[in-house]
Design an enzyme around this catalytic site. Structure first.
Site, PDB file in Angstrom:
ATOM      1  N   HIS A   1     -33.101  11.890 -11.905  1.00  0.00           N
ATOM      2  CA  HIS A   1     -32.992  11.126 -10.649  1.00  0.00           C
ATOM      3  C   HIS A   1     -31.607  11.265 -10.014  1.00  0.00           C
ATOM      4  O   HIS A   1     -31.035  10.297  -9.514  1.00  0.00           O
ATOM      5  CB  HIS A   1     -33.325   9.647 -10.886  1.00  0.00           C
ATOM      6  CG  HIS A   1     -34.749   9.411 -11.289  1.00  0.00           C
ATOM      7  ND1 HIS A   1     -35.769   9.244 -10.386  1.00  0.00           N
ATOM      8  CD2 HIS A   1     -35.335   9.349 -12.509  1.00  0.00           C
ATOM      9  CE1 HIS A   1     -36.917   9.080 -11.026  1.00  0.00           C
ATOM     10  NE2 HIS A   1     -36.685   9.145 -12.322  1.00  0.00           N
TER      11      HIS A   1
ATOM     12  N   ASN B   1     -41.402   4.047 -10.026  1.00  0.00           N
ATOM     13  CA  ASN B   1     -41.650   5.342  -9.396  1.00  0.00           C
ATOM     14  C   ASN B   1     -42.645   5.160  -8.251  1.00  0.00           C
ATOM     15  O   ASN B   1     -43.171   4.066  -8.041  1.00  0.00           O
ATOM     16  CB  ASN B   1     -42.235   6.323 -10.423  1.00  0.00           C
ATOM     17  CG  ASN B   1     -41.169   6.918 -11.325  1.00  0.00           C
ATOM     18  OD1 ASN B   1     -40.006   7.042 -10.949  1.00  0.00           O
ATOM     19  ND2 ASN B   1     -41.566   7.298 -12.520  1.00  0.00           N
TER      20      ASN B   1
END
Ligand code: NDP
Length: 484
Positions: free
Chosen positions: A54, A127
């Site tokens: 990420h 997510n």
């Protein structure tokens, strides 16, 4: 406007900020030119380690407003009354790309929210998909390695990805979402967010409920095909930052509806699927969505690095009324996210402006690098606990009810008879013909260059979810069905 005067970092005025200090017009430079040394040294230290996963992210600040009373499920004060507002900060991200990666690549998106509640920060670190590739955090480092660069070629490797996935059947649900239309959202504003894990709520009567969080986009879903995304990347690698920053600058504030699925604690013993399995959803028909509130992003942070790069989300940050569940991936993340931030930002990362709670912080952790804030709560004698010196004490009123989960300790293999194929099959059968064709094409594209043996192994997983799924991918790959 009158300009301020430049100073050194120690505050001394600077008389000349254009030229280094030299002996004679042509140099050399003197070691005593502290201004020059400080300037170069600071530049060398402008980067911090990027997140291992990420790394590329976009975010904004905003507000959460309660629209429906769920206080019968949770005592968390941020949900205590309709109309209540809580400030928050968000960060969206891709999983695999480095911090300079193009925004519109096919990947799962991170969807993280930090709620600055009156009882401390609550982080929902999810997510844009309700499930994940694995159900045990033990597999996470290996899985991520397959998404990153090959040690010799330094290229990403489709062989490694499908090798791992084809031996990890529980990944099929997430693969199907990733390769579907939702695999490339047009902007972070046009996708849903999910807490993904099962968490828990407990109320003032100490009753526990299992809970799943859903953030439904109010902008509608918008996605790119592979071809459209490639065109976008050709024009700009920063599409998401441009779109999100631009929308907020123009006061088109993006919004999401927060919804929850609630499961009474005892139900978990009887569901046909393991409700703590991160590769599975709870069907809406069994546990319908209950509205909770609205998330609005309405402020671009004044400084990206200070508020988005320094924002440290961790599932370990919960507040009274919200708790964990036995989900094995959640349990691993509770350790590893906070640990990643200690490494990336330093021991006292929670005191940085992006992470500091709005309420008073009272703890007995002491010194260490960058301890830049008061560490004795104006009471230097109370530097250990317990003490009789008037230091902060525990609050037994916020104790979580005991969680009655026992079993034999061992490294369990999956023992859920519900299996890995039912829900990916349900999702596949939900797609219309055009969506199915795009799914097949996306998978075939992602399999280019992968060994036949690995492709065959993976095709059997598609077959098990639905024979039409396997056949469609075979057709897109231009290969015939193996006769066993
Ligand atoms: P429902 O028909 O009640 O729900 C279907 C869900 O699928 C909706 O939430 C919809 O999201 C979502 N969806 C639509 N297209 C896609 C896509 N390309 N990728 C991912 N999600 C999509 O059925 P069930 O609850 O019985 O679930 C059936 C299947 O739907 C599951 O096996 C799972 O794969 C998928 N799903 C289920 C969710 C759940 O929590 N139950 C959540 C998300 C997906 P939206 O409403 O935003 O359009």
């Amino acid at each position: 406007m009158k300009n301020k005067k430049i100073t050194t970092t120690a505050g001394a005025p600077v008389s000349n900020n254009q030229h280094s200090l030299t002996s004679g017009k042509r140099g050399p430079v003197l070691l005593q030119d502290y201004q020059l040394i400080e300037k170069l040294a600071h530049q060398n230290r402008e980067r911090i380690p990027e997140r291992v996963v990420h790394a590329k992210g976009w975010g904004a600040q905003g507000t959460f407003t309660v629209t429906n009373d769920i206080s019968k499920y949770t005592r968390a004060k941020l949900f205590s009354e309709v109309g209540k507002k809580t400030p928050l900060i968000s960060r969206f991200s891709t999983v695999a790309g480095e911090s300079g990666a193009a925004d519109t690549e096919r990947d799962v998106r991170g969807f993280s929210l930090k709620f600055y509640t009156e009882e401390g920060n609550w982080d929902l670190v999810g997510n844009n998909t309700p499930v994940f590739f694995i159900r045990d955090g033990y597999k996470f480092p290996d899985f991520i390695r397959t998404q990153k660069r090959h040690p010799k070629t330094n290229l990403r490797s489709a062989e490694a990805m499908w090798d791992f996935w084809s031996q990890t059947p529980e990944s099929l649900h997430q693969i199907t979402i990733l390769m579907s239309d939702r695999g490339i959202p047009q902007t972070p504003m046009h996708m849903n967010g999910y807490g993904s894990h099962t968490f828990s709520f407990w109320n003032t009567d100490n009753e526990r409920f299992w809970v799943k969080f859903h953030m439904k986009t109010m902008q509608g879903h918008k996605h790119y095909t592979n071809e459209e995304a490639a065109e976008v990347i050709g024009e700009t690698r920063e599409k998401y930052q441009e779109e999100l920053f631009g929308a907020i600058a123009q006061k088109n504030y993006p919004k999401w509806k927060m919804m929850v699925q609630i499961m009474p604690e005892k139900d978990a013993e009887n569901t046909p699927y393991n409700p703590f399995d991160l590769t599975k959803v709870w069907p809406h028909a069994d546990y319908p969505l209950v509205e909770v509130g609205e998330i609005e992003l309405n402020k671009n942070p004044d400084n990206y690095f200070q508020y988005i790069e320094n924002a440290a989300y961790s599932p370990s940050n919960v507040v009274p009324g919200i708790g964990f569940s036995p989900d094995k991936v959640l349990q691993a993340r509770i350790f590893s996210y906070a640990d990643a931030h200690r490494y990336r930002l330093g021991t006292h990362y929670e005191a940085l402006p992006a992470n500091a709670p709005l309420n008073e912080v009272n703890h007995y952790h002491k010194d260490g690098a960058m301890r830049f804030f008061d560490n004795n709560n104006k009471n230097p004698d109370a530097y250990y606990e317990p003490n009789t010196k008037g230091g902060p004490i525990e609050d037994t009123s916020v104790a979580e009810p005991p969680m009655a989960i026992n079993g034999d300790i061992r490294r369990y293999e999956e023992n859920d008879t519900y299996g890995d194929y039912k829900q990916p099959g349900n999702l596949f059968r939900m797609f219309n013909e055009k969506q199915k064709q795009r799914l097949f094409k996306n998978i075939a594209g992602a399999m280019q260059g992968v060994s036949t043996e690995i492709i065959e192994k993976q095709l059997h997983h598609f077959d098990k979810a639905d024979p039409a799924y396997g056949d469609g991918v075979r057709n897109a790959l231009g290969i015939a069905k193996e006769v066993v």
